[in-house]
Design an enzyme around this catalytic site. Structure first.
Site, PDB file in Angstrom:
ATOM      1  N   ASP A 263      42.944 119.140  62.836  1.00 55.38           N
ATOM      2  CA  ASP A 263      42.723 120.337  62.047  1.00 55.38           C
ATOM      3  C   ASP A 263      43.621 120.217  60.801  1.00 55.38           C
ATOM      4  OD1 ASP A 263      42.189 123.840  62.958  1.00 55.38           O
ATOM      5  OD2 ASP A 263      42.010 122.775  61.055  1.00 55.38           O
TER       6      ASP A 263
HETATM    7  C1  GLC Z   1      41.166 125.502  59.157  1.00 53.79           C
HETATM    8  C2  GLC Z   1      40.597 125.865  60.504  1.00 53.79           C
HETATM    9  C3  GLC Z   1      39.459 124.983  60.934  1.00 53.79           C
HETATM   10  C4  GLC Z   1      38.678 124.541  59.710  1.00 53.79           C
HETATM   11  C5  GLC Z   1      39.589 123.619  58.917  1.00 53.79           C
HETATM   12  C6  GLC Z   1      38.927 123.119  57.639  1.00 53.79           C
HETATM   13  O1  GLC Z   1      42.550 125.655  59.153  1.00 53.79           O
HETATM   14  O2  GLC Z   1      41.499 125.958  61.597  1.00 53.79           O
HETATM   15  O3  GLC Z   1      38.660 125.745  61.844  1.00 53.79           O
HETATM   16  O4  GLC Z   1      37.499 123.867  60.093  1.00 53.79           O
HETATM   17  O5  GLC Z   1      40.832 124.252  58.595  1.00 53.79           O
HETATM   18  O6  GLC Z   1      38.727 124.182  56.751  1.00 53.79           O
END
Ligand code: GLC
Length: 735
Positions: A263
């Protein structure tokens, strides 16, 4: 490209070029003038490193991505195409109900179709991968991201996870108008202690495996080609560095051979979790756990080469990760067609067929929580109900798509006011918002001044007075109220889960002058709506319905469509009950006798939530009878058939969600009071009786026994069939 050619490509790449494939940057590194400038400084990476990047996130648009791909491939040493990824959570240009509402549809086929539409629109905008579905099990309404999940139930989440993956991917991610799904957030991100986002998660191995992992596995089994690691620790070990979870469970046991992405900055955050002394250690832990892509940090790109040169990271680890990324690009067909389905003619336009579909789909996510003769609103065509005052900030609020809508065009959004005026129903009505969604003068933290409400208290007061006056002169009031959409989503945990106070003030004042109140509630989480429930005669929970919210809500209010949603997450009596969910354990002191002090209960609230999982009214009603079971014994080779008759005893056709729950009466560990094991959403015409059949297999009875073996144990079971998790029609059988 053949596998052989892919392997040749890999072997022709330098270490730096291989590492580059594991790096994901945002599009602003690739802005129009050159391929990279500006943000390089803060990420302290150089131009050569940017030229080796493997993928980009959050940049969309057919023309923009085609140009970017051209410029990038021209300077990449091996002309390897980029993968374009984005958060398409509940629709791209056509926005559907938020996933928590999609869970309420209890209609996996519908969810699959919504995902398929989102895939087409995304693919035509040049996107190859969506960071969806989010399948985290959620039972704590304080957590802002419950809006992204399909709810509290193990079985329902697994069904929806599988449906979304199939909708996005079809039979192959390389097919036209298909994109890769990404199962997230692995794992158990939805159970943060105290409902506070990013907080630690503490689950027993049994609860993790039995309740939290199934929806991820369902998505992997459905063929998801990417999985995203979660921010949280699990048993004090950050998931992103959890080798057991990422290698043993995900890859070895589940056979996942796709790409594993972190993430946002989750590898770098291993340092903040205090499990890595520095970025180098974080890089080591990430690649050791088999995390293929480092999302938006320089940890891999600035540390992996040193770790390899020093022999701490075997070249094989890097080759394995880089190969999976190259193979992913190959599966998407990008070597042959780097633009995939980018379509400048289609992109950027509204697809009217999709909008019509969204208007039809949204009412299946609406949950009618209460209706004392208020809905649907009769018009002169039926029998005049008199005048209606439409009050509340959601009459003209345009943020009606949920907090994960980034790429839609808010100008497309149909407000309730617009839809009502277009409909121009045969009743006398007025519209008086009475206030804005946020209070007068409120600054909404985190968005600079984008959402600030410039109204003064005096201006808000005069709006309220006009609304209350309108209510006092009307026969019926529709109040469109609720939490502001950005009060839910990432980073939006709340300790009070009520409708904003100024809106409650408006409700109280309206309730003093009119008894016939219909509340249309917008929220991204179950709210404490006790006060509303006491005074309103009807409550329609609409979550955030998406682009055509206005049309869908008016269709339901005036009866062109019926709400057929059932709660995918319990509505708590108050925040003190949270986490509250139906499939709880009996405990040694189940609270049956209110007079017995020493039982598991509260002194100041009931144990039951205000509205239970699976609950939802309809514009018609149903009677269940004649529950029968094909045998009172079950074995692995002889499943049991369960049938029930459901009669539509109302005046209009309806969609009923027939739910089947099973209770294991005794186990080698404590077993939940009941668990949803099957459901069927059926169309039943007015006056018609339908027989609904289910099959119970021993697989449905399995759990992790006292020795952590996944088995079904001999003994007695009860099966309940009905409208919600309080279903009382019951039969029993033995294994
Ligand atoms: C965010 C979220 C995740 C998302 C990623 C990209 O922090 O936790 O769900 O897909 O970053 O935006």
């Amino acid at each position: 490209m053949t596998e052989e050619k892919l392997k040749e490509l890999l072997s022709s790449m330098t270490v730096e070029e291989k590492i580059g494939q594991l790096v994901q940057l945002t599009g602003d590194f690739f802005i129009d003038e050159g391929i990279a400038t500006g943000p390089m400084e803060w990420l302290s990476i150089n131009e050569d490193q940017v030229k080796c990047t493997g993928s980009i996130l959050s940049t969309v648009g057919a023309k923009k991505l085609k140009d970017l791909q051209d410029r990038y491939m021209a300077i990449n040493p091996h002309h390897i195409p980029l993968i374009f990824m984005a958060d398409v959570i509940n629709g791209y240009r056509t926005v559907f109900p938020i996933p928590l509402g999609q869970g309420c549809t209890f209609n996996p086929e519908l969810v699959e179709e919504m995902a398929s539409v989102a895939a087409k629109e995304s693919a035509r905008a040049g996107i190859h991968v969506t960071f969806s579905p989010m399948v985290d099990l959620v039972r704590d309404a304080r957590w802002g991201r419950v809006m992204e999940s399909t709810g509290e139930d193990v079985y329902l989440n697994a069904r929806m996870s599988s449906a979304a993956v199939k909708g996005y991917q079809g039979s192959s991610i390389g097919d036209k108008d298909k994109i890769s799904a990404c199962i997230k957030h692995f794992a158990a991100y939805g159970a943060p202690v105290a409902g506070r986002d990013y907080n630690q998660v503490e689950l027993s191995e049994r609860t993790l495996k039995e309740e939290y992992l199934p929806a991820y596995k369902a998505g992997v089994d459905a063929g998801a080609r990417m999985v995203m690691t979660s921010f949280n620790t699990l048993g004090k070990l950050p998931c992103t560095a959890n080798e057991d979870l990422m290698k043993k469970t995900l890859r070895e046991e589940w056979g996942f051979d796709g790409v594993l992405i972190s993430d946002w900055a989750a590898i770098k955050e291993l340092v903040f979790h205090s499990v890595a002394e520095n970025d180098e250690e974080a890089a080591y832990l990430g690649i050791k756990a088999g995390v293929d892509i480092d999302m938006v940090t320089n940890v891999y790109i600035n540390n992996l080469k040193k770790l390899i040169d020093e022999g701490r990271v075997p070249m094989q680890w890097l080759d394995d990760c880089a190969y999976r990324v190259l193979a992913y690009k190959n599966e998407l067909g990008l070597f042959e067609n780097p633009y995939k389905d980018a379509d400048e003619d289609y992109d950027g336009k509204v697809d009217s067929e999709h909008m019509a579909f969204a208007r039809k789909a949204a009412p299946e996510s609406f949950v009618l929580l209460k209706n004392e003769g208020m809905l649907p609103i009769p018009t002169k065509a039926t029998n005049d109900c008199g005048s209606v005052a439409f009050i509340g900030p959601y009459m003209n609020e345009t943020n009606i798509c949920g907090s994960w809508t980034i790429f839609n065009n808010n100008d497309d959004n149909i407000t309730l006011e617009q839809a009502l005026k277009e409909r121009n129903p045969e009743i006398s009505y007025v519209i008086e918002p009475g206030c804005k969604t946020l209070a007068a003068g409120q600054h909404f933290v985190g968005f600079q001044s984008k959402f600030d409400n410039p109204l003064t208290e005096a201006e808000q007061e005069s709006m309220m007075e006009k609304a209350v006056k309108a209510a006092s002169e009307a026969d019926r009031v529709v109040m469109a109220i609720g939490e502001f959409n950005q009060m839910t989503g990432e980073g939006a945990s709340r300790t009070e889960i009520t409708i904003p106070e100024h809106q409650l003030e408006l409700f109280r004042r309206v309730a003093m002058v009119n008894d016939n109140i219909i509340v249309v509630n917008f929220s991204g989480r179950p709210l404490d709506i006790r006060e509303i429930n006491k005074k309103a005669k009807a409550i329609l929970q609409v979550w955030y319905p998406g682009t055509v919210a206005g049309y869908a809500v008016m269709d339901v209010l005036f009866g062109d469509a019926a709400p057929s949603g059932r709660l995918s997450m319990s509505f708590p009596y108050n925040v003190g009950q949270v986490p509250v969910y139906y499939s709880e354990l009996h405990t040694g002191r189940y609270a049956e006798d209110p007079e017995n002090r020493f039982t598991s209960k509260y002194m100041d609230a009931p144990n039951d939530p205000l509205f239970v999982f699976g609950y939802g009214l309809d514009y018609t009603d149903y009677e269940y009878s004649n529950l029968r079971i094909s045998s009172n014994t079950i074995s692995e080779n002889s499943p049991i058939k369960v049938s029930v008759d459901v009669k539509n005893v109302g005046w209009r056709d309806g969609k009923e969600v027939v739910q089947l729950y099973i209770q294991d009466m005794v186990g080698s560990v404590a077993r939940p009071l009941r668990q949803l094991k099957a459901f069927d959403k059926v169309d039943i015409k007015a006056g018609e009786t339908k027989t609904i059949d289910f099959t119970i297999t021993t697989d449905m009875l399995k759990f992790y026994d006292v020795n952590m073996n996944y088995v079904a144990e001999p003994g007695e079971f009860k099966v309940y069939v009905g409208r919600d998790s309080k279903a009382s029609l019951c039969e029993s059988f033995r294994l």
